[in-house]
Write an enzyme that holds these catalytic residues in place. Structure first.
Site, PDB file in Angstrom:
ATOM      1  N   VAL A   1      36.349 -60.614  10.999  1.00 25.40           N
ATOM      2  CA  VAL A   1      36.122 -62.033  10.691  1.00 25.40           C
ATOM      3  C   VAL A   1      35.135 -62.694  11.649  1.00 25.40           C
ATOM      4  CG1 VAL A   1      38.360 -62.357   9.555  1.00 25.40           C
ATOM      5  CG2 VAL A   1      38.133 -62.846  12.011  1.00 25.40           C
TER       6      VAL A   1
ATOM      7  N   LYS B   1      42.976 -72.515  20.010  1.00 28.78           N
ATOM      8  CA  LYS B   1      44.031 -72.942  19.082  1.00 28.78           C
ATOM      9  C   LYS B   1      44.048 -74.471  18.944  1.00 28.78           C
ATOM     10  CE  LYS B   1      45.592 -68.852  17.802  1.00 28.78           C
ATOM     11  NZ  LYS B   1      45.366 -68.343  16.431  1.00 28.78           N
TER      12      LYS B   1
ATOM     13  N   ASN C   1      44.576 -65.935   9.390  1.00 29.99           N
ATOM     14  CA  ASN C   1      45.640 -65.451  10.284  1.00 29.99           C
ATOM     15  C   ASN C   1      45.123 -64.529  11.384  1.00 29.99           C
ATOM     16  OD1 ASN C   1      48.565 -64.505  10.891  1.00 29.99           O
ATOM     17  ND2 ASN C   1      47.485 -62.630  10.311  1.00 29.99           N
TER      18      ASN C   1
ATOM     19  N   ASP D   1      41.465 -56.910   6.828  1.00 34.02           N
ATOM     20  CA  ASP D   1      41.760 -56.567   8.225  1.00 34.02           C
ATOM     21  C   ASP D   1      40.675 -55.623   8.733  1.00 34.02           C
ATOM     22  OD1 ASP D   1      44.876 -56.647   9.735  1.00 34.02           O
ATOM     23  OD2 ASP D   1      43.209 -55.582  10.690  1.00 34.02           O
TER      24      ASP D   1
ATOM     25  N   TYR E   1      42.457 -69.089  24.874  1.00 27.45           N
ATOM     26  CA  TYR E   1      43.386 -69.124  23.734  1.00 27.45           C
ATOM     27  C   TYR E   1      43.872 -70.555  23.486  1.00 27.45           C
ATOM     28  CZ  TYR E   1      47.049 -67.279  20.619  1.00 27.45           C
ATOM     29  OH  TYR E   1      47.848 -66.991  19.530  1.00 27.45           O
TER      30      TYR E   1
HETATM   31  N1  LIG Z   1      52.874 -63.152  17.734  1.00 31.09           N
HETATM   32  C1  LIG Z   1      52.942 -64.321  18.310  1.00 31.09           C
HETATM   33  O1  LIG Z   1      53.806 -64.557  19.189  1.00 31.09           O
HETATM   34  C2  LIG Z   1      52.005 -65.434  17.902  1.00 31.09           C
HETATM   35  C3  LIG Z   1      52.283 -66.722  18.400  1.00 31.09           C
HETATM   36  C4  LIG Z   1      51.439 -67.758  18.042  1.00 31.09           C
HETATM   37  C5  LIG Z   1      50.366 -67.525  17.207  1.00 31.09           C
HETATM   38  N2  LIG Z   1      50.108 -66.269  16.756  1.00 31.09           N
HETATM   39  C6  LIG Z   1      48.941 -66.094  15.895  1.00 31.09           C
HETATM   40  O2  LIG Z   1      49.329 -65.446  14.697  1.00 31.09           O
HETATM   41  C7  LIG Z   1      48.239 -64.687  14.190  1.00 31.09           C
HETATM   42  C8  LIG Z   1      48.713 -63.287  13.860  1.00 31.09           C
HETATM   43  O3  LIG Z   1      49.238 -62.707  15.015  1.00 31.09           O
HETATM   44  P1  LIG Z   1      50.241 -61.461  15.021  1.00 31.09           P
HETATM   45  O4  LIG Z   1      51.277 -61.759  16.013  1.00 31.09           O
HETATM   46  O5  LIG Z   1      50.626 -61.089  13.650  1.00 31.09           O
HETATM   47  O6  LIG Z   1      49.248 -60.380  15.663  1.00 31.09           O
HETATM   48  P2  LIG Z   1      49.073 -58.813  15.374  1.00 31.09           P
HETATM   49  O7  LIG Z   1      48.240 -58.325  16.506  1.00 31.09           O
HETATM   50  O8  LIG Z   1      50.394 -58.181  15.097  1.00 31.09           O
HETATM   51  O9  LIG Z   1      48.242 -58.790  14.016  1.00 31.09           O
HETATM   52  C9  LIG Z   1      46.940 -59.316  13.957  1.00 31.09           C
HETATM   53  C10 LIG Z   1      46.189 -58.628  12.844  1.00 31.09           C
HETATM   54  O10 LIG Z   1      44.872 -59.186  12.820  1.00 31.09           O
HETATM   55  C11 LIG Z   1      43.920 -58.128  12.759  1.00 31.09           C
HETATM   56  N3  LIG Z   1      42.677 -58.578  13.378  1.00 31.09           N
HETATM   57  C12 LIG Z   1      42.466 -58.862  14.688  1.00 31.09           C
HETATM   58  N4  LIG Z   1      41.183 -59.201  14.877  1.00 31.09           N
HETATM   59  C13 LIG Z   1      40.574 -59.134  13.662  1.00 31.09           C
HETATM   60  C14 LIG Z   1      39.252 -59.365  13.217  1.00 31.09           C
HETATM   61  N5  LIG Z   1      38.279 -59.710  14.082  1.00 31.09           N
HETATM   62  N6  LIG Z   1      38.976 -59.234  11.902  1.00 31.09           N
HETATM   63  C15 LIG Z   1      39.942 -58.858  11.039  1.00 31.09           C
HETATM   64  N7  LIG Z   1      41.207 -58.603  11.399  1.00 31.09           N
HETATM   65  C16 LIG Z   1      41.518 -58.746  12.703  1.00 31.09           C
HETATM   66  C17 LIG Z   1      44.568 -56.968  13.501  1.00 31.09           C
HETATM   67  O11 LIG Z   1      44.004 -55.731  13.126  1.00 31.09           O
HETATM   68  C18 LIG Z   1      46.033 -57.124  13.085  1.00 31.09           C
HETATM   69  O12 LIG Z   1      46.306 -56.416  11.878  1.00 31.09           O
HETATM   70  C19 LIG Z   1      47.132 -64.768  15.243  1.00 31.09           C
HETATM   71  O13 LIG Z   1      46.188 -65.738  14.864  1.00 31.09           O
HETATM   72  C20 LIG Z   1      47.870 -65.215  16.500  1.00 31.09           C
HETATM   73  O14 LIG Z   1      47.023 -65.924  17.363  1.00 31.09           O
HETATM   74  C21 LIG Z   1      50.914 -65.228  17.084  1.00 31.09           C
END
Ligand SMILES: NC(=O)c1ccc[n+]([C@@H]2O[C@H](COP(=O)([O-])OP(=O)(O)OC[C@H]3O[C@@H](n4cnc5c(N)ncnc54)[C@H](O)[C@@H]3O)[C@@H](O)[C@H]2O)c1
Length: 253
Positions: free
Chosen positions: A64, A160, A90, A37, A156
């Site tokens: 990343v 995706k 993720n 992270d 987005y």
């Molecule tokens: N929460 C939702 O409703 C939802 C819905 C659909 C898809 N998603 C997808 O699920 C995944 C996780 O989302 P979440 O809800 O847990 O989000 P979140 O913001 O709670 O967690 C995301 C994590 O990724 C880390 N991160 C962000 N950019 C980064 C980078 N460049 N390098 C390394 N780490 C990085 C952040 O520090 C954080 O710890 C994402 O890909 C998001 O697009 C989430």
């Protein structure tokens, strides 16, 4: 014996949210986990929680979006644990719900560099390692916006959809080499994700949320981790290249 005993899993964005829950679920099944992270404090806290509970976990700070950092992350994981068996792409960020006419270049570039380039960098680096090991599994975090048209901003939604396409491409090209690549497409999951967006485009937001009252319920991080567990184990041995909607049937309407 856990279902992931002797497996090593590398999970990007696992300092918090969905990724953290996946790391925890995998560790409980016996996997050694790499918490990757760019939020260092969250990463360290997650590692401590897991090791305090008796699991094997290390943290690697990574952005990343930067290829050299991704390469270092994977080298570090292999050096510490000897191998990687499961990669979870993720880490991801939102696009402030910017509709096509309101896309800002810096938002577009950020979303593409993290959510798209980051996924390509990790897969490019890990696939030769999987080939050397006789196989491996990749799980990409897509979104319901990757399967539908109007439930997010332009960047987005585009990114995706690209993740869904890359998932099929990798599964198709490398499936015969015992490499599987599947994706999860969540709708709404309660994490810090929504609050990480600022300067929201009000037009885009209104357009993208027209149908959210039709979601039977919001998802939990455990709902998503359960699917990630299925994709990581032999329970899904005959599944490759799919994107599974995790939306309580929302997109079925
Ligand atoms: N929460 C939702 O409703 C939802 C819905 C659909 C898809 N998603 C997808 O699920 C995944 C996780 O989302 P979440 O809800 O847990 O989000 P979140 O913001 O709670 O967690 C995301 C994590 O990724 C880390 N991160 C962000 N950019 C980064 C980078 N460049 N390098 C390394 N780490 C990085 C952040 O520090 C954080 O710890 C994402 O890909 C998001 O697009 C989430």
């Amino acid at each position: 014996m856990g279902r992931l005993e002797n497996k090593v899993a590398l999970i990007t964005g696992s300092g918090s949210g969905i990724g953290k829950e996946i790391a925890s679920a995998y560790a409980k099944e016996g996997a050694k986990v790499v918490i990757a992270d760019f939020a260092e404090e969250a990463m360290n806290n997650t590692v401590s929680e897991l090791t305090d509970a008796g699991h094997e976990a290390i943290g690697v700070k990574v952005n990343v979006a930067v290829n050299a950092e991704v390469e270092h992350m994977i080298d570090e994981a292999i050096e510490k644990f000897g191998r990687v068996d499961i990669l979870i792409n993720n880490a991801g960020v939102g696009d402030n719900m910017q509709a096509a006419a309101n896309v800002q270049d810096d938002t577009w570039d950020r979303v593409m560099s993290i959510n798209l380039n980051g996924v390509m960098y990790t897969m490019r680096k890990i696939i030769p390692h999987f080939q050397d090991n006789g196989g491996g599994t990749i799980i990409n975090m897509a979104s319901i916006t990757g399967l539908t048209g109007g439930r997010g901003g332009l960047a987005y939604t585009a990114v995706k959809h690209a993740v869904v396409g890359m998932t099929k491409n990798v599964a198709s090209h490398y499936g015969s080499q015992n490499i599987r690549c599947n994706a999860i497409a969540p709708a709404q999951v309660q994490t810090g994700f929504a609050t990480s967006m600022d300067n929201i485009d009000s037009f885009g937001m209104e357009a993208a949320t027209r149908g959210t009252n039709l979601i039977p319920r919001a998802g939990t991080v455990a709902d998503i981790a359960n699917i990630a567990l299925f994709f990581a184990t032999e329970d899904s041995a005959y599944v490759n290249g799919v994107t599974l909607a995790a939306d309580a049937g929302w997109s079925a309407y």
